[in-house]
Enzyme design. Structure first.
Site, PDB file in Angstrom:
ATOM      1  N   MET A 226       0.850  -1.205   0.000  1.00  0.00           N
ATOM      2  CA  MET A 226       0.000   0.000   0.000  1.00  0.00           C
ATOM      3  C   MET A 226       0.877   1.244   0.000  1.00  0.00           C
ATOM      4  SD  MET A 226      -2.980  -1.133   2.698  1.00  0.00           S
ATOM      5  CE  MET A 226      -1.858  -1.936   3.853  1.00  0.00           C
TER       6      MET A 226
ATOM      7  N   GLN B  45       7.676  -4.684  -5.043  1.00  0.00           N
ATOM      8  CA  GLN B  45       6.711  -4.517  -6.140  1.00  0.00           C
ATOM      9  C   GLN B  45       7.086  -3.327  -7.019  1.00  0.00           C
ATOM     10  OE1 GLN B  45       2.567  -2.887  -5.943  1.00  0.00           O
ATOM     11  NE2 GLN B  45       1.963  -5.020  -6.195  1.00  0.00           N
TER      12      GLN B  45
ATOM     13  N   CYS C 205      -3.016  -1.033  -9.628  1.00  0.00           N
ATOM     14  CA  CYS C 205      -3.236   0.293  -9.044  1.00  0.00           C
ATOM     15  C   CYS C 205      -4.183   1.108  -9.926  1.00  0.00           C
ATOM     16  CB  CYS C 205      -1.917   1.042  -8.901  1.00  0.00           C
ATOM     17  SG  CYS C 205      -2.183   2.712  -8.260  1.00  0.00           S
TER      18      CYS C 205
ATOM     19  N   LYS D 136       0.252  -8.819  -9.167  1.00  0.00           N
ATOM     20  CA  LYS D 136      -0.991  -8.426  -8.501  1.00  0.00           C
ATOM     21  C   LYS D 136      -1.810  -7.612  -9.497  1.00  0.00           C
ATOM     22  CE  LYS D 136      -3.200  -6.521  -4.522  1.00  0.00           C
ATOM     23  NZ  LYS D 136      -3.555  -5.169  -4.165  1.00  0.00           N
TER      24      LYS D 136
ATOM     25  N   HIS E  52      -7.101  -8.571  -6.838  1.00  0.00           N
ATOM     26  CA  HIS E  52      -8.022  -7.717  -6.095  1.00  0.00           C
ATOM     27  C   HIS E  52      -9.370  -7.843  -6.802  1.00  0.00           C
ATOM     28  CE1 HIS E  52      -9.012  -3.906  -3.768  1.00  0.00           C
ATOM     29  NE2 HIS E  52     -10.073  -4.159  -4.495  1.00  0.00           N
TER      30      HIS E  52
ATOM     31  N   ASN F 204      -7.841 -10.864  -2.747  1.00  0.00           N
ATOM     32  CA  ASN F 204      -7.674  -9.597  -2.020  1.00  0.00           C
ATOM     33  C   ASN F 204      -8.942  -8.771  -2.195  1.00  0.00           C
ATOM     34  OD1 ASN F 204      -6.044  -6.533  -2.813  1.00  0.00           O
ATOM     35  ND2 ASN F 204      -6.320  -7.293  -0.759  1.00  0.00           N
ATOM     36  N   GLY F 205      -9.325  -8.070  -1.134  1.00  0.00           N
ATOM     37  CA  GLY F 205     -10.490  -7.190  -1.221  1.00  0.00           C
ATOM     38  C   GLY F 205     -11.515  -7.476  -0.144  1.00  0.00           C
ATOM     39  N   ASP F 206     -11.701  -6.500   0.761  1.00  0.00           N
ATOM     40  CA  ASP F 206     -12.775  -6.537   1.771  1.00  0.00           C
ATOM     41  C   ASP F 206     -12.582  -7.533   2.913  1.00  0.00           C
ATOM     42  OD1 ASP F 206     -14.037  -4.579   0.341  1.00  0.00           O
ATOM     43  OD2 ASP F 206     -15.486  -5.897  -0.625  1.00  0.00           O
TER      44      ASP F 206
END
Length: 332
Positions: free
Chosen positions: A19, A72, A102, A141, A171, A204-206
């Site tokens: 992040m 990354q 991104c 990713k 994601h 990935n996500g939530d």
């Protein structure tokens, strides 16, 4: 056990997401301490690395206690991506990860990040360039696709695996969704169930609670999951999820003392790594997350984000323990 190249991870590993302005060494150290199995650097511009931009170079700092760790990179130019992978290799991470997810405009406009989702041939060329220029395992990713009408994660996964990508994190949103709306893991489940796919697939996500983590683990059958925003100000989430997987019971939430200790460590490591002044200033964005939902906290928050010396901050943190020590946090 999950394998990425020669890296062995535990069954169903929990990964810390890369992040921007968050996943720096001090924050990663906290997450490692609290159970993250593998972590990634903030994403680094390939062009910035080649130009020797100081901020990009500083993001290459990794430490042995963080391993296994991936660095990354992102970019839209094959030559720059190949060269930056060579530079990354010199600091000996365990993995080179490429960001095709991104959604931020300034990245997408340069034909990088999620911008590459519009051109899978380019994605393949960029990835090939990186794989050819490093001996390290290369992972990716990305997102489901550019928008609802162009979800292409099935093709992306097959083509990336075919050229040698060793793991894929998805994601479960499109670029158009940014970070809004619900993530849809059924698309990742479909990729995982594709008989052609043999590389590890991470979702990935939530993921913001042990209950949801277990539900998604059982429901979608992936190899592991990556946690991002839920870990900000709450690094305990990794161990909480692991404990819940093992026992079906929730750990007691971190006490005020735990939170103050985490904030103090984060501040100390921040100053050690960035120097006192920058360490203090950049830590300000984190305090609110550590001390969320405490009534009557405003004055202390004000002090934390305006105090300019380390002693004053340590004193304020000590005072927080004394004043709010008995505050009962509810489970997340």
């Amino acid at each position: 056990m999950v394998k990425i190249g020669n890296i062995e991870l535990p069954d169903f590993p929990l990964l810390l997401a890369p992040m921007e302005d968050v996943s720096d060494p001090p924050f990663r150290r906290l997450c490692k301490l609290h159970g993250a199995d593998m972590m990634y650097s903030e994403f680094i511009s390939s062009e910035g690395l080649i130009r020797d931009a100081m901020k990009s170079r500083q993001k290459l700092d990794i430490f042995d206690y963080e391993r296994p760790i991936g660095i990354q990179i992102f970019g839209g130019d094959e030559e720059a991506m190949a060269l930056s992978a060579k530079i990354v290799e010199t600091v000996r991470p365990d993995i080179v990860d490429i960001n095709y997810g991104c959604p931020v405009k300034k990245v997408v406009c340069k034909g990088a990040g999620a911008g590459v989702l519009k051109d899978v041939d380019l994605m393949v060329r960029l990835t090939k360039a990186v794989i050819k220029s490093t001996h390290l395992p290369v992972t990716v990713k990305t997102r489901l696709g550019w928008d609802e009408d162009s979800i292409n994660i099935d093709e992306v996964a097959e083509r990336l695996q075919d050229i040698g990508v060793q793991a894929l994190t998805v994601h479960a949103r499109t670029r158009a969704q940014m970070y809004k709306g619900h993530s849809d893991w059924t698309h990742i489940e479909r990729v995982k169930n594709n008989p052609r796919i043999t590389m590890p697939i991470f979702g990935n996500g939530d993921i913001d609670s042990p209950e949801k983590a277990l539900e998604y683990k059982n429901r979608f059958g992936l190899d592991g999951m990556m946690i991002g925003r839920a870990a900000i100000g709450y690094p305990w989430i990794f161990n909480e999820i692991k404990h819940y997987f093992k026992t079906g019971e929730k750990l007691a939430p971190p006490t005020m003392e735990d939170r103050v200790e985490a904030a103090r460590n984060h501040l100390t490591w921040s100053m050690d790594w960035k120097g006192e002044h920058i360490g203090i200033v950049e830590m300000r964005r984190h305090y609110t997350n550590y001390f969320k939902g405490i009534p009557g906290f405003k004055e202390y928050k004000q002090r934390l984000v305006t105090t300019n010396d380390a002693d004053g901050l340590y004193k304020t943190l000590e005072e927080i323990t004394e004043v709010f020590g008995s505050f009962q946090f509810v489970q997340q």
